[in-house]
Scaffold this motif. Sequence first.
Motif, PDB file in Angstrom:
ATOM      1  N   ASN A 174       0.825  -1.206   0.000  1.00 47.95           N
ATOM      2  CA  ASN A 174       0.000   0.000   0.000  1.00 47.95           C
ATOM      3  C   ASN A 174       0.859   1.256   0.000  1.00 47.95           C
ATOM      4  OD1 ASN A 174       1.041  -0.253   2.526  1.00 47.95           O
ATOM      5  ND2 ASN A 174      -0.877   0.105   3.629  1.00 47.95           N
ATOM      6  N   HIS A 201      -0.908   4.545   1.701  1.00 44.54           N
ATOM      7  CA  HIS A 201      -2.337   4.393   1.553  1.00 44.54           C
ATOM      8  C   HIS A 201      -2.849   3.407   2.595  1.00 44.54           C
ATOM      9  CE1 HIS A 201      -0.921   5.884  -2.294  1.00 44.54           C
ATOM     10  NE2 HIS A 201      -2.168   6.301  -2.575  1.00 44.54           N
ATOM     11  N   LEU A 205      -2.899  -0.940  -3.360  1.00 42.40           N
ATOM     12  CA  LEU A 205      -2.997  -0.098  -4.550  1.00 42.40           C
ATOM     13  C   LEU A 205      -3.401  -0.912  -5.773  1.00 42.40           C
ATOM     14  CD1 LEU A 205       0.176   1.966  -3.809  1.00 42.40           C
ATOM     15  CD2 LEU A 205      -2.063   2.971  -4.206  1.00 42.40           C
ATOM     16  N   THR A 225      -3.231   8.001  -7.842  1.00 45.21           N
ATOM     17  CA  THR A 225      -3.248   6.628  -7.342  1.00 45.21           C
ATOM     18  C   THR A 225      -4.692   6.189  -7.143  1.00 45.21           C
ATOM     19  OG1 THR A 225      -3.162   7.315  -5.025  1.00 45.21           O
ATOM     20  CG2 THR A 225      -1.045   6.936  -6.143  1.00 45.21           C
ATOM     21  N   THR A 227      -6.819   2.890  -5.234  1.00 44.51           N
ATOM     22  CA  THR A 227      -6.764   1.704  -4.369  1.00 44.51           C
ATOM     23  C   THR A 227      -7.873   0.742  -4.752  1.00 44.51           C
ATOM     24  OG1 THR A 227      -8.071   2.939  -2.749  1.00 44.51           O
ATOM     25  CG2 THR A 227      -5.678   2.920  -2.462  1.00 44.51           C
ATOM     26  N   ARG A 233      -6.913   9.171  -5.639  1.00 43.64           N
ATOM     27  CA  ARG A 233      -6.208  10.202  -4.877  1.00 43.64           C
ATOM     28  C   ARG A 233      -5.236  10.956  -5.768  1.00 43.64           C
ATOM     29  NH1 ARG A 233      -6.911   5.797  -1.483  1.00 43.64           N
ATOM     30  NH2 ARG A 233      -7.841   6.283   0.568  1.00 43.64           N
ATOM     31  N   THR A 250      -8.748  14.027  -2.689  1.00 44.84           N
ATOM     32  CA  THR A 250      -9.396  12.750  -2.937  1.00 44.84           C
ATOM     33  C   THR A 250     -10.722  13.034  -3.616  1.00 44.84           C
ATOM     34  OG1 THR A 250      -8.390  11.752  -1.001  1.00 44.84           O
ATOM     35  CG2 THR A 250     -10.322  10.656  -1.904  1.00 44.84           C
TER      36      THR A 250
END
Length: 1281
Positions: A174, A201, A205, A225, A227, A233, A250
Motif C-alpha cells: 500500500n 495508503h 494499490l 493513485t 486503491t 487520490r 481525494t
Amino acid sequence: MSLELGQVAVGAVNEGQHTLVSAVVDHQPVLLGASRDCITILHEDCSILASLPFELAFPLHSTLTSTVQAVAFDRASGRIAAASDGRIGVWEPTASSSWRIHSSFTAPHSVLSLDFAKDTIVAGGDALSLWTLDETHALPRWIKSGTELETSPVLTARLSPSAQILASVQAGSNLVRLSSVVPPTTPPSGNSLRFRSHAAHSLRLRDVSWRPTDDPADSGPILFTATVDGIFRIWGCMIDEPDFFSLWATLDVHASLPKHVPLATCFKATRDMWPAKEGEPARRGTMDDFVTVFSDGSVHLTTISNFDCRPPTCLSQSTTVLQEQVFQQSQLANLRYTTLLITSPSTATLVGRCSRGTLITLSTRLDDPTDKTSYFVHPPHTVPINLTGKIRHLVPTFCGEAMLVLGDNGRIQSWELGEGDVVTESFVSDPRIKSSSRIATWHDGRMVATATPDGLKVFEFRQSGHLRLVDHLSDVLPPLATMFVARSEEDSLSTTIIAITSDFIVLSWTFSSALRKISEGSTQSFNESRSPTCPLAVAVGVPIRSSESKIEQAEILVVDIAGTISFWKAKIPDSSYVWEEGAELKTGKEGVVMAACNPSLMSALVTLNGDEYELSIWDSKSSEFASGLQFSQKMSDEVIDLDWSVNGDTLAVSTPSHVDLLCAQRLDDLSGSPGWITYASIRVDQMTSAPISCACWLSRGLVIASGNSLFFYSAKLLPSKEDCHDFASSRVAPLPYHHPQLLFQALLHGHTDVVLKILESLGAQVTEDGDVTPIRNSRADDKITVEDFLRAQTAKKTVTENSNDFFSALTSGNKSDSSSQSASLTEEGTHRLLAALKKCPLRGLSKVEHAHLAVLVQTAFEIQRQKGSLDSNGLRYLISMRSFFIYSATSLPSNASPTALQRLKYRDVVWAFHSESQDLLLDESIKACEGSKLTWDNAKALGVFLWLKSPEVLSRQLELVGRTEYIRPDRDDKDPITATLFYLALRKKHIVTTFWKQAGGHSDQRSMLKFLANDFELPRWRSAALKNAFALMSKQRFLFAAAFFLLGDSLKDAVSVCLRQLDDFQLAIAITRVHEGDDGPVLRMILEDTVLPFAFKNGFRWLASWSSWMLGKRDLAVQTIVTPLNDLASRLPYKLVTVGSPMHEDPCLVLLFEQLRSWSLQTVKGAVAVPGRTEFNFVLHMSRVLCRMGCHLLALSLLRNYEFIRLEPVTTASSQPSFNPRERMGLRRMSTIMDMEVPSTLASRAPSPVRETVGGQEFHHVLKRVKVEKVQEFDMSAFNF
C-alpha cells in the motif's frame, strides 16, 4: 479485387495491468495491446491496424513461444517497447507508416511492468532496473543506469512525463515508492535512482499514473493513485517541500452516490478555466476532468480546478452525473482495467477489459457539459474477441450460420452470426481438446461433438455461456480422417454424426435431442471394393445445399493415394446406413494432401510433389470423352486450406500470405482462357504479420484466421460493392444474344439466319452510348436489353410467323417456312451498326469482344452477299480465320515478332480441308495477312499447306511463300536461305541460283554459287551436298542443312531435320507434299510416326481425323471424332505411347461427325462401328460444353435436332447391295453427292484397323440397312437432374 472487411475479432489481451496502453501513432490515438506473443496496434473501435511479432526482435531465438507481459509507449519518440521473459524489444515507426525493429536487450531479472519516457525504460519484476538509450554508436544500445533490489516483485513502475521521477509499487503493498532519476554521466557511474519519499495508503494499490504534464512552472509533477476500494487520490509536492509528495485531494465520489462503489476512474484532459480572448491578457487557471464508472453502471464527470495554484487548499472540485445505468450489470466485469483514449479535444473512448481479455468500449462526447444528450452517442459495445489463443481450426455448421473456433490451447469458442452485425453471440469454454481430435458442430454452434482416441463426447453451450457435457461414449476410436454432421430434416430431433477412419471404415452415431443421448450407428468398411495397396489419402463430407429443407442422403468424397476420387451415398432416414459407391473418377494425381467438394460434386484437390503444390479442380459428371479436369495450376506458396462457399460457386484457396477466390467462367473458344479464374485475392499482412492458418465460408461471407485474430469479410466485392456470389454466377450465366461468342458459335453451327436476325435487330435498336433504345411499357421506363426487345417483337408475330423466330430456329433445326421472308442485313444498316460500335462499345463487352462483334457483323454481311459461292465449311473457316486475327492482334504486344503469332485451330484447318471453296478461302486468307503477303509464319498459322488439296495450288503457294520470304520488308538484307528450302522442294534449282546471285553481301554467296553450278544428277555432287548438310547440322544451321539434304535428293533427311531440330511438322508436310505428292512414303511416315502420336498425346481429335483422312483411312477419321481416344489407341497399329485428353472438347466435333459419317462408303463404315451409347454420350457431353461456353440455346438445339444412324433388322437376304432413293439421301453431304456402288470384289483403299464385318455380317449387307432417322426427344433422365 478483394472482399469488404466487416469486422475483426482480435486476440484477447494477455492478463496483466501493463498489457494494454494508449498511444498516439501518426497523430492518431490507438491502443497497444499484448496479445499472446505479439504486440497488436488497435484502432479506437478495437479494429486491428498492425501486429508486431515479438520474436522478430530476437532473431536468434526464433522458437520463442512465451507471451508478451508488458507494453509501453514513449510519446516523445513514438517508439514501442515490449517485454517477454526478461527480453525487451523496441520498435520505431517508419516513413511508410510501418514498423521496424529499433533495438533489443535483456534484463537480468523478470519483467512484469514496463514504462517508457524520454528514451528511458524502467523494467520492474524481481528487481527494478533503469535503462538509458545510447545512440552514439553505429547501433543503438541500452545502458543500465540504475537498479533497486526489491523484497517482492514490482507490479507497477511509472516514469513521470519528464522521466525525472519514478513511482513503483510492489506486490500487495500500500506504499508508492518515489525515486528521483539522476541524469546519467558519461561514462555512467553509480546508481541513477535516488530514494525520494513514500506515499502511504490505507489499502492495497490498484493503479498508479502521472498527470500528462509536470512542468515546474505549472503544477509540477502530480501523481494519481487508485486503491482497490475505488478511491482516487491526487498527490503533489508543496512549495516548501519540493521532494515530498503529500496528498492534495481525494475525489469526493461518495457524496453523490454513497451506496455505490467506484469501479474505475480515468483522467480525461486538462483545459483552461478562462479561454483566451483576443486583445485581453491571458489568465492563469486550469481544470482537470476525471471520468468515473460506478457499480450501478452510471458514469460521472468530476472536475478539479486550480492545479497550478499551491498550496492544495486552493483546489476545488465538482461532480456531474453524466448518465445513469450506462453499463449493464453483465458488462461491469469488463472494467477491471480501464483506459481512456482521447480521440479528439471533445471526444474520448473508454476501453475496459477483464482478466481474460474481453474488451468493451464506450464513446463519449463532451462538447458542452450542460448538454446531457450529447454525452454518449452509442451504448457500450462489446468488442468481438477471440479467446482461444492461436487459431488452429474453423468448423462451420452445414448451413454456415455459425462456426466453432478451435485454439492451440484446446479451448473452443462458438460464433453465431446475425442479420445486421457480423457477430451476435459467442461462447467460449476450455474442454482441453487435443490437437488430434476431430470436432463437429450443429444447432447454430451450440452443440459440439468431439472425437478423441478415448471416445466420443457431446457438449452443449448453455445460455450462460458455459459448456456442459451432455453424453459420451467411452469406446476406443481409431484415428479419424474426417468427421461431419448430417441431419435428416431441418427441425429433426435427431442428428447423425459421420466419421471416416484412415482405413476406409465409416462410423456413424445418432444423437437424440429429446433423450439427450448419443447412440452408435452402423459401421461399414470400404476396403472390400478397394485395393489394399491404395489406402485412404483424404476423405471429406460432401456439403448439402442450404436451400434443401429435407435432407434425404449423406455423401462422402474419398480420395486414395493413387488419386482416384469416389463418392459414397447413404440414405439418412434408413437406420442401417448402407453406403453405396457412386461416381468414380481417376485423376492420376498422386500425393493428394487436401480435398474439398461442393454440393454440385465439383472437387478440388491439392497435391504435393516434393516442395511444389498443385491445385486442380475436377468435375465428377465427366464422361469418357473428358478426363474431368476443369482447372490446374501450380502454386508458388504452400496451400493450407480449401473451402467451398455454402452455395458452391466459389472456392477459397488459402496460403500463409493470402486467400484466393476462384470461380468458374464461361469457356472462350478463341482466347483459350481457362475455365476457372481467380477473381479476388484477400491479404491480411497489412494488419498482421502472422501467417494465415485457415479460412472458411459462412452464409454471408468469409472468415480468415491469422495468428489469434479472426477477420470477418462480407460477400461484397471491392471496389464495385457487387455480391461475390452474384459475380460468380454471372461468369457462367447464359450469354446475351448479341454476345460475339454466341453469334460465332451460332454461325459455326449453321444458324446463319438467326445471326442475321439478331444483328438486324441490334442495328435498329443500338444507340450511340452503347445502350438499347428504351421502350416504354406498363412495368417501368428502364432501358431494356436486346433479348427483351426481341421477345417483345416475337410476341407480336402471328402463329404462322412464329416458325421464323430466332428462338424457334435455334431449337427446331433452323427450318423456317419458305414462304416467310428471312432476315437480311442491308449495306446501310451494316454501316450504321459498325459506326455505332466504333463510337461506343456495348456495355458488358470487353475491348476484344467488341472488336470481335464488329468483325462478325462485317463477315455476316459478306456471307449474305456471297451466298451460293461459299459452302458451309468454307463459311466456318472464314469466320474463324477473321476472328483469329482479331484475338491474336489484341492479345500480343505491338512489338511482338511475326513468329509470335499463334496458329489457327486445327478445327478450322479441317473445315477448310473439307471445303469445296478453297480458292475463295485462299484469297481471303492472303488478304487477311499483313500487307497481303503470305509469309511462312502466316501460312503456318493458317495451316494453308495442311488444307490445300490441289497439287498445282500447293506448288504455286509454296513458290509464293518462298518469294515472300526472300524479299520480306522487315529484313534489311535479302536472305535466300529460307527461299532455298522452298524452291528446292519445288525442284527449281535455277531460281535458287538466281536468288543467290542477287544476294550481294551475303557471306555464303560465293561458295553457294560455286556449289550450285555443279550437276546434282551425278552421285558425286549429291554425296557432296549431303556432306555439307551434315556439316551445317554440326553448326546448328538446321534450315540451311534441310535445303542441302533436298539438294542431295534426300527428302527423308530433310524432313527429319524439320521434325526433330526445327520442331515444325507443317514445314515437313509442306515440302513433302510438293516434292513427292500425297501418296509418297515420306508423307505416310510423317503422319504415322509424328502427327498421329502428337495428336493423340495432346487430345487433338481434329488433327487425328485429318491425318487419318490423309492416310486414306476415312473410316478411322470418323471414329477418331467420337470414340474415346484411349479405347481407339489400343486398337491402332501405330506407336501411340501417350494418350492425352483436353480439358474441354470442341462442340463442333458433332458437326464434323454428322458431315463425314455419310460422306462415302468408307465413312459410313466408320460411323456404323461407333456404338450407339458412345455416340449418345458424345452428343450429351458436347451439349454440356456448349453450356459451359454460355451457349445454352445451342446446347438445346443440339439435343433436340441431332440425328442418329440406327440399324434396322434385315428382312431378306441379298447378295447385291441395293439402295432406294430415300436411303441414298442419307449418303448426301452438303457439297458433293457420293452416290456410287462399289462392288465387293473390287479392291478398296488400304485396310483400316476396324474389322470389315459388323455384327458378324459383310459390310455391303449391313450398308443396305443403314437409315438416317431423326430422334424426337432425348431422355431427360440422362442429365441426372
